[in-house]
Enzyme design. Structure first.
Site, short mmCIF file in Angstrom:
data_model
loop_
_atom_site.label_atom_id
_atom_site.label_comp_id
_atom_site.label_asym_id
_atom_site.label_seq_id
_atom_site.Cartn_x
_atom_site.Cartn_y
_atom_site.Cartn_z
N ARG A 117 0.81 -1.24 0.00
CA ARG A 117 0.00 0.00 0.00
C ARG A 117 0.84 1.27 0.00
NH1 ARG A 117 -3.03 -3.21 3.44
NH2 ARG A 117 -4.86 -4.02 2.36
N LYS A 139 1.90 11.39 -11.69
CA LYS A 139 1.16 10.39 -12.48
C LYS A 139 2.01 9.13 -12.61
CE LYS A 139 -1.63 13.27 -15.50
NZ LYS A 139 -1.84 13.58 -16.91
N GLU A 181 8.54 19.58 -25.04
CA GLU A 181 7.76 19.90 -23.82
C GLU A 181 8.25 21.22 -23.21
OE1 GLU A 181 5.15 18.10 -23.10
OE2 GLU A 181 5.51 16.08 -23.88
N LYS A 223 5.82 23.56 -14.55
CA LYS A 223 5.01 22.36 -14.27
C LYS A 223 4.53 22.38 -12.82
CE LYS A 223 3.72 17.83 -14.93
NZ LYS A 223 3.79 16.64 -15.72
N GLU A 233 -5.62 16.97 -12.06
CA GLU A 233 -6.04 17.28 -13.44
C GLU A 233 -7.54 17.40 -13.59
OE1 GLU A 233 -3.69 15.42 -16.52
OE2 GLU A 233 -5.26 15.79 -17.99
N ARG A 237 -4.73 21.93 -15.26
CA ARG A 237 -3.63 21.04 -15.69
C ARG A 237 -3.82 20.60 -17.14
NH1 ARG A 237 -0.99 16.41 -11.69
NH2 ARG A 237 0.41 15.50 -13.20
N ASN A 241 -1.82 19.98 -22.05
CA ASN A 241 -2.06 19.15 -23.23
C ASN A 241 -1.92 19.93 -24.53
OD1 ASN A 241 -2.48 16.75 -21.92
ND2 ASN A 241 -4.66 17.17 -21.57
N HIS A 244 -1.03 18.22 -27.69
CA HIS A 244 -1.15 16.78 -27.45
C HIS A 244 -2.35 16.13 -28.14
CE1 HIS A 244 2.07 17.51 -24.67
NE2 HIS A 244 2.11 16.24 -24.28
N HIS A 248 -1.06 13.04 -29.87
CA HIS A 248 -1.45 11.68 -29.50
C HIS A 248 -2.07 10.94 -30.70
CE1 HIS A 248 -1.78 12.77 -24.97
NE2 HIS A 248 -0.63 12.19 -25.23
N HIS A 261 7.25 10.81 -28.79
CA HIS A 261 6.17 11.62 -28.25
C HIS A 261 6.42 13.13 -28.48
CE1 HIS A 261 3.07 12.99 -25.51
NE2 HIS A 261 3.97 13.66 -24.84
N1 LIG Z 1 3.90 10.67 -15.63
C1 LIG Z 1 3.73 11.66 -16.47
O1 LIG Z 1 3.20 12.73 -16.13
C2 LIG Z 1 4.22 11.50 -17.88
C3 LIG Z 1 4.34 12.62 -18.71
C4 LIG Z 1 4.89 12.45 -19.98
C5 LIG Z 1 5.28 11.17 -20.41
N2 LIG Z 1 5.14 10.11 -19.58
C6 LIG Z 1 5.57 8.76 -19.98
O2 LIG Z 1 6.98 8.80 -20.18
C7 LIG Z 1 7.35 7.78 -21.10
C8 LIG Z 1 8.37 8.35 -22.05
O3 LIG Z 1 9.50 8.76 -21.34
P1 LIG Z 1 10.91 9.01 -22.03
O4 LIG Z 1 10.72 9.85 -23.23
O5 LIG Z 1 11.85 9.45 -20.99
O6 LIG Z 1 11.27 7.57 -22.63
P2 LIG Z 1 12.13 6.33 -22.03
O7 LIG Z 1 12.00 6.22 -20.60
O8 LIG Z 1 11.76 5.15 -22.87
O9 LIG Z 1 13.62 6.77 -22.41
C9 LIG Z 1 13.99 6.91 -23.76
C10 LIG Z 1 15.26 6.10 -24.08
O10 LIG Z 1 16.38 6.76 -23.51
C11 LIG Z 1 17.13 5.85 -22.69
N3 LIG Z 1 17.78 6.63 -21.65
C12 LIG Z 1 17.23 7.12 -20.52
N4 LIG Z 1 18.11 7.91 -19.88
C13 LIG Z 1 19.23 7.90 -20.61
C14 LIG Z 1 20.49 8.54 -20.47
N5 LIG Z 1 20.75 9.38 -19.46
N6 LIG Z 1 21.44 8.31 -21.41
C15 LIG Z 1 21.17 7.49 -22.48
N7 LIG Z 1 20.00 6.88 -22.67
C16 LIG Z 1 19.04 7.09 -21.75
C17 LIG Z 1 16.11 4.86 -22.22
O11 LIG Z 1 16.70 3.66 -21.81
C18 LIG Z 1 15.26 4.69 -23.49
O12 LIG Z 1 15.88 3.82 -24.39
C19 LIG Z 1 6.07 7.30 -21.74
O13 LIG Z 1 5.76 6.02 -21.23
C20 LIG Z 1 5.02 8.31 -21.30
O14 LIG Z 1 3.73 7.74 -21.16
C21 LIG Z 1 4.62 10.25 -18.32
ZN LIG Z 2 3.77 15.25 -23.44
#
Ligand SMILES: NC(=O)c1ccc[n+]([C@@H]2O[C@H](COP(=O)([O-])OP(=O)(O)OC[C@H]3O[C@@H](n4cnc5c(N)ncnc54)[C@H](O)[C@@H]3O)[C@@H](O)[C@H]2O)c1
Ligand SMILES: [Zn+2]
Length: 358
Positions: A117, A139, A181, A223, A233, A237, A241, A244, A248, A261
């Site tokens: 939990r 999130k 972003e 942010k 949200e 918030r 988007n 987006h 999306h 993305h």
């Molecule tokens: N929680 C939220 O509010 C929120 C907001 C936006 C996106 N997201 C989520 O985030 C995800 C995308 O995140 P992302 O773009 O960071 O992708 P990711 O986590 O897949 O990272 C992208 C790539 O970079 C690599 N990597 C990470 N750090 C590195 C570093 N320092 N040096 C070299 N390589 C590195 C990773 O291993 C991966 O191959 C999606 O799943 C999306 O849904 C969440």
């Molecule tokens: Zn985004």
């Protein structure tokens, strides 16, 4: 080192930003007991795990290394994390460190929220997107076979450590996608920042330390400001988007392959800004500033020709279904001032989508 505080109803979350900030005792101050598990993926473990472990002297540190990729942000990997935590007989004194990009951040946050939990979590984001966006706001979640992020919760960490040292090893493509972003925060809330991004694009692309600290701390503050006003949200918030809705739709029309993305969001921002010129009060000069900034930073502004306008519209209609059958788009009144418009018809949007293909 800079410190920004995210002040929520029940908790204050310190966000530390700087270069090489994991050395020293700051991280230790946010670990309540001896047991620590770092959860990361194979790629980040090879590049950075040793350094992070060095900053945790005096603790009982274990690591769990997961495969790399969005396709592993699912129930099977969540199960794997829970199995590991249960087999190791950790109790509620545990601190989990999420070391990685948004995939690791979302997944590990959800795992730490659901194990016993909820146990202590520290976010150490390593991509630009995770540093300016996904690690802040709580999130947490995983994907379902029917869609992205369909299973999840809100789980805020005890602290967030944004170390720009991680960005040195990030690919150019991932780095530039994260910049979308950053541009978004300027477009919806801070025209001075957008002008600064436009002027300093060369230093930004070279990842100069001072530039990164300013770029990240300004984005983090933007942010934090929004999340503080609307934790779950329910209203403002949604302005985050911007870009987006189309973004999306493009990502899902392309089945999340061949486009990141941030790249899709960049196209979506240019699209929403163009509509804003016609439907709102956005001046063409301001539209040009946004478009020019995206181009200078190496971001795309037109949808790939490999996907049809019909397919994009079909995926936009999924978004509409979630919102009482209306198209909701974040538009701009001016650079730095956004609003939500729910008056755009399908035929209007469809006409616009056609003009937005390369
Ligand atoms: N929680 C939220 O509010 C929120 C907001 C936006 C996106 N997201 C989520 O985030 C995800 C995308 O995140 P992302 O773009 O960071 O992708 P990711 O986590 O897949 O990272 C992208 C790539 O970079 C690599 N990597 C990470 N750090 C590195 C570093 N320092 N040096 C070299 N390589 C590195 C990773 O291993 C991966 O191959 C999606 O799943 C999306 O849904 C969440
Ligand atoms: Zn985004």
């Amino acid at each position: 080192m800079k410190k920004v505080s995210l002040k929520l109803k029940h908790k204050n979350i310190p966000i530390y930003i700087g270069n090489n900030i994991l050395v020293g005792s700051t991280i230790a101050n946010h670990i309540k007991h001896k047991d620590v598990v770092i959860i990361t993926n194979t790629k980040i473990a090879n590049l950075h795990l040793k350094k992070v472990k060095r900053s945790l002297k005096g603790f009982l540190v274990k690591t769990l290394i997961l495969p790399d990729g969005e396709k592993y942000k699912n129930i099977n990997t969540l199960n794997k994390i829970h199995d590991y935590l249960i087999k190791n007989k950790f109790n509620r004194d545990l601190t989990v460190i999420a070391l990685g990009g948004g995939v690791i951040g979302d997944l590990v946050a959800f795992a730490s929220d659901t194990f016993l939990r909820g146990v202590n979590l520290i976010q150490v984001p390593t991509t630009l997107l995770a540093q300016v966006d996904s690690s802040i706001g709580g999130k947490a979640g995983i994907n379902h076979q029917n869609g992205k992020n369909l299973i999840g919760s809100f789980k805020h960490p005890e602290a967030i450590f944004i170390d720009i040292m991680f960005l040195k090893t990030l690919s150019n493509k991932q780095y530039i996608a994260g910049l979308a972003e950053v541009v978004k925060y300027g477009a919806i809330g801070n025209s001075v920042f957008l002008k600064w991004l436009n002027k300093n694009f060369k230093a930004i692309l070279l990842r100069k330390t001072e530039c990164l600290v300013k770029l990240i701390s300004t984005s983090v503050k933007a942010k934090v400001d929004v999340v503080q006003q609307d934790e779950k949200e329910s209203n403002i918030r949604a302005h985050l988007n911007f870009g987006h809705t189309l973004g999306h739709a493009i990502e899902s029309a392309m089945k999340y392959k061949g486009i990141l993305h941030g790249e899709a969001v960049s196209i979506g921002m240019n699209f929403a800004a163009a509509i804003s010129v016609e439907k709102s009060t956005l001046e063409i000069m301001e539209y040009n500033l946004l478009e020019d900034t995206l181009l200078k930073l190496g971001l795309p502004i037109h949808a790939p020709s490999s996907i049809s306008d019909k397919s994009i519209m079909k995926h936009m209609s999924f978004d509409k279904k979630k919102k009482n059958g209306k198209n909701h788009l974040v538009l701009l009144e001016s650079i730095g001032k956004s609003f939500i418009c729910d008056k755009l018809t399908d035929s209007y949007l469809s006409k616009f989508v056609k003009t937005f293909q390369s």
